[in-house]
Design a protein around this motif. Structure first.
Motif, mmCIF file in Angstrom:
data_model
loop_
_atom_site.group_PDB
_atom_site.id
_atom_site.type_symbol
_atom_site.label_atom_id
_atom_site.label_comp_id
_atom_site.label_asym_id
_atom_site.label_seq_id
_atom_site.Cartn_x
_atom_site.Cartn_y
_atom_site.Cartn_z
ATOM 1 N N VAL A 1 -0.293 -4.696 -5.402
ATOM 2 C CA VAL A 1 0.176 -3.281 -5.452
ATOM 3 C C VAL A 1 1.206 -3.023 -4.787
ATOM 4 C CG1 VAL A 1 -0.758 -1.231 -3.582
ATOM 5 C CG2 VAL A 1 -2.498 -2.673 -4.166
ATOM 6 N N ALA A 2 2.191 -3.078 -3.763
ATOM 7 C CA ALA A 2 2.821 -3.093 -3.681
ATOM 8 C C ALA A 2 4.366 -3.288 -5.126
ATOM 9 C CB ALA A 2 4.060 -3.293 -2.909
ATOM 10 N N GLN A 3 3.731 -4.148 -5.618
ATOM 11 C CA GLN A 3 4.305 -4.089 -6.907
ATOM 12 C C GLN A 3 3.711 -3.031 -8.038
ATOM 13 O OE1 GLN A 3 3.753 -8.437 -7.595
ATOM 14 N NE2 GLN A 3 5.528 -9.255 -6.086
ATOM 15 N N PHE A 4 2.605 -3.061 -8.182
ATOM 16 C CA PHE A 4 1.809 -2.245 -9.135
ATOM 17 C C PHE A 4 2.800 -0.686 -8.815
ATOM 18 C CE2 PHE A 4 -2.971 -0.448 -10.246
ATOM 19 C CZ PHE A 4 -2.210 -0.867 -11.481
ATOM 20 N N LYS A 5 2.659 -0.405 -7.758
ATOM 21 C CA LYS A 5 3.032 0.848 -7.916
ATOM 22 C C LYS A 5 4.875 0.707 -7.950
ATOM 23 C CE LYS A 5 4.532 4.243 -3.702
ATOM 24 N NZ LYS A 5 4.283 4.961 -2.088
ATOM 25 N N SER A 6 5.005 2.015 -9.042
ATOM 26 C CA SER A 6 6.628 2.300 -9.894
ATOM 27 C C SER A 6 7.686 3.345 -8.903
ATOM 28 C CB SER A 6 6.317 2.241 -11.072
ATOM 29 O OG SER A 6 5.711 3.360 -11.347
ATOM 30 N N GLY A 7 6.597 4.274 -8.332
ATOM 31 C CA GLY A 7 7.281 5.160 -7.288
ATOM 32 C C GLY A 7 6.895 6.350 -6.506
ATOM 33 N N VAL B 1 -5.364 18.684 -13.286
ATOM 34 C CA VAL B 1 -5.289 18.057 -12.068
ATOM 35 C C VAL B 1 -4.335 18.650 -11.217
ATOM 36 C CG1 VAL B 1 -5.280 16.406 -10.168
ATOM 37 C CG2 VAL B 1 -6.893 16.109 -11.874
ATOM 38 N N GLU B 2 -4.562 20.097 -10.796
ATOM 39 C CA GLU B 2 -3.729 21.400 -9.867
ATOM 40 C C GLU B 2 -3.446 21.065 -8.708
ATOM 41 O OE1 GLU B 2 -3.728 25.321 -9.390
ATOM 42 O OE2 GLU B 2 -4.027 25.398 -11.233
ATOM 43 N N ALA B 3 -2.814 21.237 -8.343
ATOM 44 C CA ALA B 3 -2.098 20.853 -6.561
ATOM 45 C C ALA B 3 -2.892 21.520 -6.132
ATOM 46 C CB ALA B 3 -0.169 20.458 -6.502
ATOM 47 N N LEU B 4 -3.305 21.939 -5.379
ATOM 48 C CA LEU B 4 -3.655 23.021 -3.510
ATOM 49 C C LEU B 4 -3.455 23.056 -3.403
ATOM 50 C CD1 LEU B 4 -6.130 24.754 -4.182
ATOM 51 C CD2 LEU B 4 -7.948 22.781 -2.493
ATOM 52 N N THR B 5 -2.345 22.053 -2.363
ATOM 53 C CA THR B 5 -1.458 22.827 -1.687
ATOM 54 C C THR B 5 0.337 21.102 -1.872
ATOM 55 O OG1 THR B 5 -1.617 20.372 -0.038
ATOM 56 C CG2 THR B 5 -3.089 22.860 -0.265
ATOM 57 N N PRO B 6 1.093 21.498 -1.027
ATOM 58 C CA PRO B 6 2.285 20.822 -1.463
ATOM 59 C C PRO B 6 1.151 18.662 -1.648
ATOM 60 C CG PRO B 6 2.834 22.409 -0.539
ATOM 61 C CD PRO B 6 1.785 22.332 -0.213
ATOM 62 N N VAL B 7 1.862 17.833 -2.067
ATOM 63 C CA VAL B 7 1.136 16.595 -3.016
ATOM 64 C C VAL B 7 2.548 16.033 -2.846
ATOM 65 C CG1 VAL B 7 -0.920 17.853 -3.232
ATOM 66 C CG2 VAL B 7 0.946 17.017 -4.870
ATOM 67 N N THR B 8 1.866 14.516 -2.574
ATOM 68 C CA THR B 8 2.945 13.793 -2.479
ATOM 69 C C THR B 8 1.882 12.666 -2.999
ATOM 70 O OG1 THR B 8 4.118 13.800 -1.370
ATOM 71 C CG2 THR B 8 3.797 11.349 -2.034
ATOM 72 N N LEU B 9 1.953 11.815 -4.790
ATOM 73 C CA LEU B 9 1.109 11.053 -5.725
ATOM 74 C C LEU B 9 2.467 9.516 -5.102
ATOM 75 C CD1 LEU B 9 0.961 14.182 -6.990
ATOM 76 C CD2 LEU B 9 -1.764 12.695 -7.942
ATOM 77 N N CYS B 10 1.293 8.404 -5.519
ATOM 78 C CA CYS B 10 2.124 7.613 -5.507
ATOM 79 C C CYS B 10 1.328 6.477 -6.754
ATOM 80 C CB CYS B 10 1.230 5.488 -4.788
ATOM 81 S SG CYS B 10 1.355 6.066 -3.224
ATOM 82 N N LEU B 11 2.434 6.939 -7.703
ATOM 83 C CA LEU B 11 2.701 5.890 -9.203
ATOM 84 C C LEU B 11 2.377 5.136 -9.301
ATOM 85 C CD1 LEU B 11 4.115 9.401 -9.191
ATOM 86 C CD2 LEU B 11 4.831 8.594 -11.320
ATOM 87 N N PHE B 12 1.528 4.331 -10.179
ATOM 88 C CA PHE B 12 0.870 3.057 -10.659
ATOM 89 C C PHE B 12 1.364 2.862 -12.392
ATOM 90 C CE2 PHE B 12 -1.257 3.980 -6.923
ATOM 91 C CZ PHE B 12 -0.144 3.103 -6.243
#
Length: 254
Positions: free
Chosen positions: A39-45, A110-121
């Motif tokens: 998963v750590a390698q799968f994540k790109s940002g 998809v819309e942000a309801l609050t400030p969000v942070t997402l992991c990118l794969f």
């Protein structure tokens, strides 16, 4: 990718997978050492977006799928005349964009309801997940099946519950989901939605929604604020909706 200037991609993410705060929550199944390495390698940002930013747009092709790391978002569809139907709410640990990765394009936004942070794969690495990690592939299948079950329950509510019952169900559902991921553990259990969000989820007019929420407030089940809805009596909402609540035990995330 999220649209507008409110979104900002971090090439060097701030949350290494082995320090992910979601792993400490009892709601989620933890990874094995090999799974965590993959998963750590799968994540790109990581991607940050402000409230109101569009994360994914219906019809778009995306090179990424995402896991919501923090904040609230929602999935929705639009009719040609601009009327909106909210399909579901996205909370930390939820996978976003799988449909666009497997079906070539998104059929909802998809819309942000609050400030969000997402992991990118990287979408291109998804096939490797299915080839090398059967347990993670099962997790992705479980997540998709779980979303289908939620939508089934929502459809039942919209189709057969009264306006008062379906509103009680919706608030109970969101409240329980938020509690499971630690979003409303404080003294005031506030859900950051507007009355328009409630109306667009339940298929009611804004006037009807306002009247229904006033009835719930009169029963002291909830209290409306400028920035959201405070749950006062969770058991009372469950009883009114005639719903037993969430039955999920430990669940996976990517």
């Amino acid at each position: 990718m999220a649209s507008g200037t409110a979104a900002n991609q971090h090439s060097k993410w701030r949350t290494p997978c082995h320090q992910c705060p979601l792993r400490s929550l009892s709601t989620f199944r933890d990874f094995s050492a090999k799974e965590l390495e993959f998963v750590a390698q799968f994540k790109s940002g990581e991607l940050s977006a402000e409230r109101g930013a569009t994360i994914l747009v219906e019809g778009m092709h995306s090179a990424h799928l995402f896991t919501l790391l923090s904040g609230w978002a929602f999935r929705y569809k639009l009719l040609p005349d601009g009327r909106r139907q909210i399909m579901n709410y996205v909370l930390p640990g939820d996978l976003v964009g799988l449909q666009g990765s497997l079906m070539e394009e998104m059929d909802h936004s998809v819309e942000a309801l609050t400030p969000v942070t997402l992991c990118l794969f990287e979408r291109s690495k998804l096939e490797r997940l299915f080839e090398r990690h059967a347990s993670l592939a099962y997790d992705v299948t479980w997540i998709a099946a779980h979303e289908e079950r939620i939508l089934d329950e929502h459809l039942l509510s919209v189709g057969r519950r009264t306006a008062l019952e379906r509103t009680a169900y919706l608030l109970s559902f969101i409240h329980q989901r938020a509690h499971s991921v630690g979003l409303n553990g404080g003294a005031r259990r506030v859900i950051p939605i507007t009355q328009q969000h409630v109306a667009d989820t339940l298929g009611l007019s804004l006037v009807h929604t306002n009247k229904t929420l006033r009835k719930l407030a009169d029963r002291k089940l909830m209290r409306w604020h400028d920035k959201g809805c405070e749950i006062l009596d969770e058991e009372g909402l469950l009883a009114l909706a005639d719903w037993e609540g969430l039955r999920d035990g430990m669940r996976p995330f990517i």
